[in-house]
Design an enzyme around this catalytic site. Sequence first.
Site, PDB file in Angstrom:
ATOM      1  N   SER A 214       0.855  -1.186   0.000  1.00 23.42           N
ATOM      2  CA  SER A 214       0.000   0.000   0.000  1.00 23.42           C
ATOM      3  C   SER A 214       0.893   1.238   0.000  1.00 23.42           C
ATOM      4  O   SER A 214       1.774   1.351  -0.845  1.00 23.42           O
ATOM      5  CB  SER A 214      -0.958  -0.027   1.197  1.00 23.42           C
ATOM      6  N   THR A 215       0.711   2.143   0.940  1.00 21.06           N
ATOM      7  CA  THR A 215       1.467   3.395   0.953  1.00 21.06           C
ATOM      8  C   THR A 215       2.975   3.129   0.995  1.00 21.06           C
ATOM      9  O   THR A 215       3.465   2.421   1.862  1.00 21.06           O
ATOM     10  CB  THR A 215       1.070   4.237   2.177  1.00 21.06           C
TER      11      THR A 215
ATOM     12  N   HIS B 265      -2.361  -1.025  -3.611  1.00 25.88           N
ATOM     13  CA  HIS B 265      -3.496  -0.120  -3.484  1.00 25.88           C
ATOM     14  C   HIS B 265      -3.240   1.163  -4.277  1.00 25.88           C
ATOM     15  O   HIS B 265      -2.347   1.929  -3.930  1.00 25.88           O
ATOM     16  CB  HIS B 265      -3.748   0.236  -2.014  1.00 25.88           C
TER      17      HIS B 265
ATOM     18  N   MET C 168      -0.259   1.346   5.430  1.00 28.20           N
ATOM     19  CA  MET C 168      -1.026   1.603   6.645  1.00 28.20           C
ATOM     20  C   MET C 168      -2.112   0.542   6.802  1.00 28.20           C
ATOM     21  O   MET C 168      -2.660   0.052   5.826  1.00 28.20           O
ATOM     22  CB  MET C 168      -1.663   2.995   6.572  1.00 28.20           C
TER      23      MET C 168
ATOM     24  N   ASP D 219      -4.501  -4.744   5.966  1.00 28.65           N
ATOM     25  CA  ASP D 219      -4.867  -5.555   4.810  1.00 28.65           C
ATOM     26  C   ASP D 219      -3.719  -6.477   4.433  1.00 28.65           C
ATOM     27  O   ASP D 219      -2.587  -6.033   4.244  1.00 28.65           O
ATOM     28  CB  ASP D 219      -5.229  -4.655   3.627  1.00 28.65           C
TER      29      ASP D 219
END
Length: 348
Positions: free
Chosen positions: A163-164, A189, A282, A285
């Site tokens: 993700s991030t 993501h 973050m 998931d």
Amino acid sequence: MNPPIRVLIVDDSALMRQLLTAVLSEDPQIHVVDTAADPLIAREKIKKHNPDVITLDVEMPRMNGLEFLSRLMALRPTPVVMISSLTASGADAALKALDIGAVDVVGKPSGFMSDGMAALGEEIRTKVRTAAASRVGAHRVPTAVRRSGSRLIGDKVIAIGASTGGIPALTTLLTALPADMPPIVIVQHMPASFTPRFSQRLDEACGLKVSEGQDGQRLRSGEVCIAPGGRMTRVRADRQGLFLAISDEDRVNGFCPSVDVLFNSVAETCGDRAIGVILTGMGRDGAEGLLELRRRGARTLGQDAASCVVYGMPRVAAELGAVERQMSPAHIAQALVDLCSHVSVQTG
């Protein structure tokens, strides 16, 4: 209670500055300290306010957002959330910004601006909160593409979730892998309009063939499939082998595609033939899905805190006991080659 997150908004549109201020001010833990109409004004206001997070438009007069971001990261590294259009050129600029050091990107809404910004409100506030907790500078060091030196195991499957901060991490990891790796499926993501260009950029940089995944696509050695944004991606099997099952579904853990959904499908379909990797991001998931992979006998790796932009998803996975070993993306690349080459790799 922690002090509010101090945000500086940099955008040449007065309407956008007003809308962003209103959206961010809905969170009592976020305080917009000032706004700036261009990077030169922003430079002085950064000195004055020392913000925790900056939101930055890509297209601006006097100096574009990418040039300003590059100078900012060199002289005064600060968490930045880019505001970009969802066009192909906007996606390309956003991906370049993430390479330079931006923490995340928000796509400008189409249609009536005020309604669109209101709908994006929670996403924008979440990304600003995430940026405030990020480690600016935890970015990649280029690594040479290496050769395996031995025949790789053909029946392995590698599943990766990020993700991030995942874009530089994935770039570091994938560019360090040889072209004869087993099939790799990735959930990163990002907005739906960004995944085609992200796949293309990786394909240009890697020895592996990288593409945005398609429903029914067969998994083949030497190929990497990026889950399309906004669609759920699973790995399934039939008599002919493994393939992607991609569908329109509700979000899981707040995301579509979801890393957990991918990992659970790989655990069910591939069991101990799989390798799972969870990278920076973050939230949680992918943590439960990685644990299921390990329960099924798969090997599991996580990114370490020192190299993460946001040590969230890998931390939760490690706390659950889902991760065998944590390391940097470059070392994960080496571990993947070893695990796919009958070479022993230290775990624990």
